[in-house]
Design a protein around this motif. Structure first.
Motif, PDB file in Angstrom:
ATOM      1  N   ASN A  31       0.839  -1.204   0.000  1.00 60.85           N
ATOM      2  CA  ASN A  31       0.000   0.000   0.000  1.00 60.85           C
ATOM      3  C   ASN A  31       0.875   1.255   0.000  1.00 60.85           C
ATOM      4  OD1 ASN A  31      -2.278   1.635   0.259  1.00 60.85           O
ATOM      5  ND2 ASN A  31      -2.771   0.978   2.341  1.00 60.85           N
ATOM      6  N   TRP A  32       0.268   2.391  -0.289  1.00 64.61           N
ATOM      7  CA  TRP A  32       0.935   3.684  -0.131  1.00 64.61           C
ATOM      8  C   TRP A  32       1.332   3.840   1.340  1.00 64.61           C
ATOM      9  CZ3 TRP A  32       1.016   7.535  -4.128  1.00 64.61           C
ATOM     10  CH2 TRP A  32       0.274   7.223  -5.257  1.00 64.61           C
ATOM     11  N   SER A  33       2.387   4.572   1.606  1.00 60.84           N
ATOM     12  CA  SER A  33       2.810   4.746   2.997  1.00 60.84           C
ATOM     13  C   SER A  33       1.780   5.576   3.767  1.00 60.84           C
ATOM     14  CB  SER A  33       4.190   5.395   3.070  1.00 60.84           C
ATOM     15  OG  SER A  33       4.245   6.503   2.228  1.00 60.84           O
ATOM     16  N   ASP A  34       1.608   5.240   5.041  1.00 60.33           N
ATOM     17  CA  ASP A  34       0.745   5.999   5.944  1.00 60.33           C
ATOM     18  C   ASP A  34      -0.704   6.049   5.419  1.00 60.33           C
ATOM     19  OD1 ASP A  34       0.353   7.417   8.263  1.00 60.33           O
ATOM     20  OD2 ASP A  34       0.927   9.359   7.420  1.00 60.33           O
ATOM     21  N   TYR A  35      -1.194   4.933   4.896  1.00 57.82           N
ATOM     22  CA  TYR A  35      -2.461   4.953   4.179  1.00 57.82           C
ATOM     23  C   TYR A  35      -3.444   3.918   4.703  1.00 57.82           C
ATOM     24  CZ  TYR A  35      -5.092   6.284  -0.098  1.00 57.82           C
ATOM     25  OH  TYR A  35      -6.007   6.774  -1.000  1.00 57.82           O
ATOM     26  N   ILE A  36      -3.167   3.315   5.865  1.00 59.07           N
ATOM     27  CA  ILE A  36      -4.159   2.443   6.502  1.00 59.07           C
ATOM     28  C   ILE A  36      -3.810   2.348   7.982  1.00 59.07           C
ATOM     29  CG2 ILE A  36      -2.994   0.185   6.137  1.00 59.07           C
ATOM     30  CD1 ILE A  36      -6.097  -0.593   5.207  1.00 59.07           C
ATOM     31  N   PRO A  79      -3.303   0.745  -6.575  1.00 59.09           N
ATOM     32  CA  PRO A  79      -3.004   1.753  -7.606  1.00 59.09           C
ATOM     33  C   PRO A  79      -4.127   2.787  -7.752  1.00 59.09           C
ATOM     34  CG  PRO A  79      -2.999  -0.521  -8.484  1.00 59.09           C
ATOM     35  CD  PRO A  79      -3.668  -0.553  -7.150  1.00 59.09           C
ATOM     36  N   SER A  80      -3.756   3.964  -8.233  1.00 56.86           N
ATOM     37  CA  SER A  80      -4.755   4.982  -8.572  1.00 56.86           C
ATOM     38  C   SER A  80      -5.377   4.631  -9.924  1.00 56.86           C
ATOM     39  CB  SER A  80      -4.109   6.363  -8.667  1.00 56.86           C
ATOM     40  OG  SER A  80      -3.451   6.671  -7.468  1.00 56.86           O
ATOM     41  N   ASP A  81      -6.496   5.296 -10.183  1.00 54.67           N
ATOM     42  CA  ASP A  81      -7.244   5.203 -11.447  1.00 54.67           C
ATOM     43  C   ASP A  81      -6.426   4.920 -12.706  1.00 54.67           C
ATOM     44  OD1 ASP A  81      -6.113   7.944 -11.471  1.00 54.67           O
ATOM     45  OD2 ASP A  81      -7.797   8.388 -10.140  1.00 54.67           O
ATOM     46  N   GLN A 228       0.186  18.755  -1.636  1.00 53.25           N
ATOM     47  CA  GLN A 228      -0.309  17.744  -0.698  1.00 53.25           C
ATOM     48  C   GLN A 228      -1.621  17.117  -1.135  1.00 53.25           C
ATOM     49  OE1 GLN A 228      -0.799  19.297   3.322  1.00 53.25           O
ATOM     50  NE2 GLN A 228       0.542  17.725   4.170  1.00 53.25           N
ATOM     51  N   TRP A 229      -1.801  15.854  -0.775  1.00 54.00           N
ATOM     52  CA  TRP A 229      -3.100  15.192  -0.931  1.00 54.00           C
ATOM     53  C   TRP A 229      -3.998  15.691   0.188  1.00 54.00           C
ATOM     54  CZ3 TRP A 229       1.013  11.077  -1.088  1.00 54.00           C
ATOM     55  CH2 TRP A 229       1.407  10.826  -2.399  1.00 54.00           C
ATOM     56  N   ASN A 230      -5.302  15.799  -0.092  1.00 56.08           N
ATOM     57  CA  ASN A 230      -6.190  16.468   0.881  1.00 56.08           C
ATOM     58  C   ASN A 230      -6.294  15.750   2.225  1.00 56.08           C
ATOM     59  OD1 ASN A 230      -7.667  14.480  -0.500  1.00 56.08           O
ATOM     60  ND2 ASN A 230      -9.611  15.511  -0.174  1.00 56.08           N
ATOM     61  N   PHE A 254      -8.337  15.187  -9.397  1.00 54.37           N
ATOM     62  CA  PHE A 254      -9.189  14.320  -8.590  1.00 54.37           C
ATOM     63  C   PHE A 254      -8.775  12.885  -8.905  1.00 54.37           C
ATOM     64  CE2 PHE A 254     -12.812  11.431  -8.571  1.00 54.37           C
ATOM     65  CZ  PHE A 254     -13.415  11.667  -7.351  1.00 54.37           C
ATOM     66  N   TRP A 255      -8.527  12.104  -7.862  1.00 60.90           N
ATOM     67  CA  TRP A 255      -8.075  10.725  -8.081  1.00 60.90           C
ATOM     68  C   TRP A 255      -8.865   9.774  -7.208  1.00 60.90           C
ATOM     69  CZ3 TRP A 255      -6.784   9.343  -3.226  1.00 60.90           C
ATOM     70  CH2 TRP A 255      -6.272  10.339  -2.377  1.00 60.90           C
ATOM     71  N   ASN A 256      -8.809   8.502  -7.575  1.00 61.40           N
ATOM     72  CA  ASN A 256      -9.265   7.517  -6.608  1.00 61.40           C
ATOM     73  C   ASN A 256      -8.361   6.308  -6.638  1.00 61.40           C
ATOM     74  OD1 ASN A 256     -10.993   5.957  -8.760  1.00 61.40           O
ATOM     75  ND2 ASN A 256     -11.358   4.932  -6.827  1.00 61.40           N
ATOM     76  N   ASP A 257      -8.100   5.801  -5.457  1.00 62.70           N
ATOM     77  CA  ASP A 257      -7.194   4.666  -5.294  1.00 62.70           C
ATOM     78  C   ASP A 257      -8.026   3.406  -5.116  1.00 62.70           C
ATOM     79  OD1 ASP A 257      -5.051   6.370  -5.490  1.00 62.70           O
ATOM     80  OD2 ASP A 257      -4.864   6.667  -3.333  1.00 62.70           O
ATOM     81  N   ASN A 258      -7.479   2.293  -5.574  1.00 61.26           N
ATOM     82  CA  ASN A 258      -8.260   1.067  -5.671  1.00 61.26           C
ATOM     83  C   ASN A 258      -7.491  -0.165  -5.217  1.00 61.26           C
ATOM     84  OD1 ASN A 258     -10.536   2.117  -7.655  1.00 61.26           O
ATOM     85  ND2 ASN A 258      -8.563   2.936  -8.314  1.00 61.26           N
ATOM     86  N   GLY A 292      -7.727  10.394   6.631  1.00 60.47           N
ATOM     87  CA  GLY A 292      -8.193  11.753   6.361  1.00 60.47           C
ATOM     88  C   GLY A 292      -8.826  11.916   4.983  1.00 60.47           C
ATOM     89  N   TYR A 293      -9.052  10.805   4.261  1.00 64.84           N
ATOM     90  CA  TYR A 293      -9.703  10.887   2.945  1.00 64.84           C
ATOM     91  C   TYR A 293     -11.120  10.348   3.017  1.00 64.84           C
ATOM     92  CZ  TYR A 293      -4.863  11.313   1.416  1.00 64.84           C
ATOM     93  OH  TYR A 293      -3.571  11.716   1.278  1.00 64.84           O
ATOM     94  N   ASN A 294     -11.933  10.736   2.060  1.00 67.53           N
ATOM     95  CA  ASN A 294     -13.294  10.244   1.941  1.00 67.53           C
ATOM     96  C   ASN A 294     -13.296   8.934   1.150  1.00 67.53           C
ATOM     97  OD1 ASN A 294     -16.077  10.419   2.264  1.00 67.53           O
ATOM     98  ND2 ASN A 294     -16.121  12.564   1.628  1.00 67.53           N
TER      99      ASN A 294
HETATM  100  C1  N2P Z   1      -0.888   8.014   1.102  1.00 69.33           C
HETATM  101  C2  N2P Z   1      -1.648   8.868   0.173  1.00 69.33           C
HETATM  102  C3  N2P Z   1      -1.957   8.264  -1.098  1.00 69.33           C
HETATM  103  C4  N2P Z   1      -2.895   8.987  -1.921  1.00 69.33           C
HETATM  104  N1  N2P Z   1      -0.023   8.742   1.899  1.00 69.33           N
HETATM  105  C5  N2P Z   1      -2.440   9.244  -3.293  1.00 69.33           C
HETATM  106  N2  N2P Z   1      -3.259   8.795  -4.274  1.00 69.33           N
END
Ligand code: N2P
Length: 347
Positions: A31-36, A79-81, A228-230, A254-258, A292-294
């Motif tokens: 996964n992306w770092s700091d993302y779960i 991965p993103s879209d 920064q990402w929101n 605008f992106w979405n990760d999957n 912190g994401y929707n």
């Molecule tokens: C994780 C943020 C990932 C979002 N730190 C980028 N799509």
């Protein structure tokens, strides 16, 4: 039985169960770092007996390079879209038909049928967000920056060395193209050169390109402005009250990760259980409360903290949403041009 004794008993049974099941099954999540949230992975283990091993990356491109190099140890990637589409085309992903999963009914339109994977054969949604920039209003000259990509790409001289860009070809190229009014999928070398010129002029003003540690860097006041990402911006504001997140007037990526299952996954069944579990409102909401994401899951808002739900950067107004520019699926030629520009910039 007394309450403490009951608790001890429950704990003993719990340990027995998780011990027995944990040894039997695990999945490897890349996964992306700091993302779960680590706690959420523990909850999944408690619910299913499947232990999650986590490894992290900092961009779609590093993930792609890793999978192309033949990494087979991963059961789930995120991965993103646009990268989902590239990976489908490169035959790096396993088809698992997300709409057949029990919790897929919770997925909101339009992310139930996205352009990058219209049948959702190879992916299921995780978080969505936008990529703008934050600044510390207590320290930037005049206390305010214009709501424009100009503030980031062509900052006032006083901000030299005080600005950080994400080390992310997609977010940088798309933001630059929005600022310049260029099609993000351009195949035209002249337009590409305009983007390169802008980024080349910006480069000496930057402290660095770095997608990791953005929250900590702002909190420590190492820099005043951060691409920064929101979600990261939301978490920055929690730690640095004077931070402001900007959704630029020229538009915002605008992106979405999957979630996806790479070819060669050792435990695709475990991966599917995880993906389905993550589409339950109470679970995805916990992910949101940490990142912190929707999300795109119906009913998740009930379980999100009120502060997160009401944050204008995380859940922007309809007016602000008009500035959203979804990542597009560009031609191979356009992607080549984009990558060439990025390589030139970085050398
Ligand atoms: C994780 C943020 C990932 C979002 N730190 C980028 N799509």
């Amino acid at each position: 039985m007394s309450v403490p004794k009951l608790k001890t008993l429950a704990l003993a049974v719990g340990l027995l169960l998780s011990g027995a099941a944990g040894a039997a099954e695990s999945i490897n999540l890349y996964n992306w770092s700091d993302y779960i949230a680590p706690d959420l992975l523990k909850k999944f283990e408690k619910d299913t007996g499947i232990k999650v091993n986590l490894d992290v990356y900092d961009s779609n491109e590093s993930l792609l390079a890793k999978l192309k190099a033949g990494a087979t140890g991963y059961d789930i990637v995120v991965p993103s879209d646009y990268m989902i589409k590239i990976m489908i085309d490169e035959k790096l992903l396993t088809k698992f038909d997300a709409p057949k999963m029990a919790n897929f009914k919770n997925v909101m339109a339009p992310l139930d049928k996205p352009a990058f994977d219209p049948q959702r054969g190879y992916s299921a949604p995780y978080m969505w967000g936008v990529t703008g920039f934050s600044y510390d209003s207590a320290r930037v000259p005049g206390g305010k920056l214009e709501e424009s990509w100009k503030s980031f790409f062509e900052p006032p001289a006083a901000l030299k060395g005080q600005v950080v860009a994400l080390n992310d070809v997609n977010d940088m190229f798309v933001a630059a193209s929005l600022y310049l009014g260029i099609n993000q999928c351009t195949e035209d070398a002249k337009q590409g050169q305009k983007v390169l010129d802008l980024l080349t002029k910006q480069k000496p003003l930057l402290a660095m390109y770095n997608s990791d540690g953005t929250i900590e860097r702002m909190q420590a006041k190492e820099v005043m402005v951060h691409h920064q990402w929101n979600g990261a911006a939301y978490r920055t504001k929690e730690k640095l009250k004077t931070a402001v997140f900007v959704i630029p007037k020229e538009g915002i990526p605008f992106w979405n990760d999957n979630f996806a299952i790479p070819v060669g996954a050792k435990n695709p069944e475990g991966a599917k259980k995880f993906i389905n579990w993550m589409m339950a409102p109470e679970n995805i909401a916990e992910a949101s409360n940490f990142t912190g994401y929707n999300s795109a899951i119906k009913g998740a808002d009930k379980f999100m903290t009120a502060a997160l739900r009401e944050d204008p950067g995380v859940n922007p107004s309809d007016e602000m949403r008009k500035r959203f520019r979804p990542n597009q699926i560009c031609s191979a030629k356009a992607m080549e041009l984009r990558n060439k520009i990025w390589t030139r910039l970085k050398r």
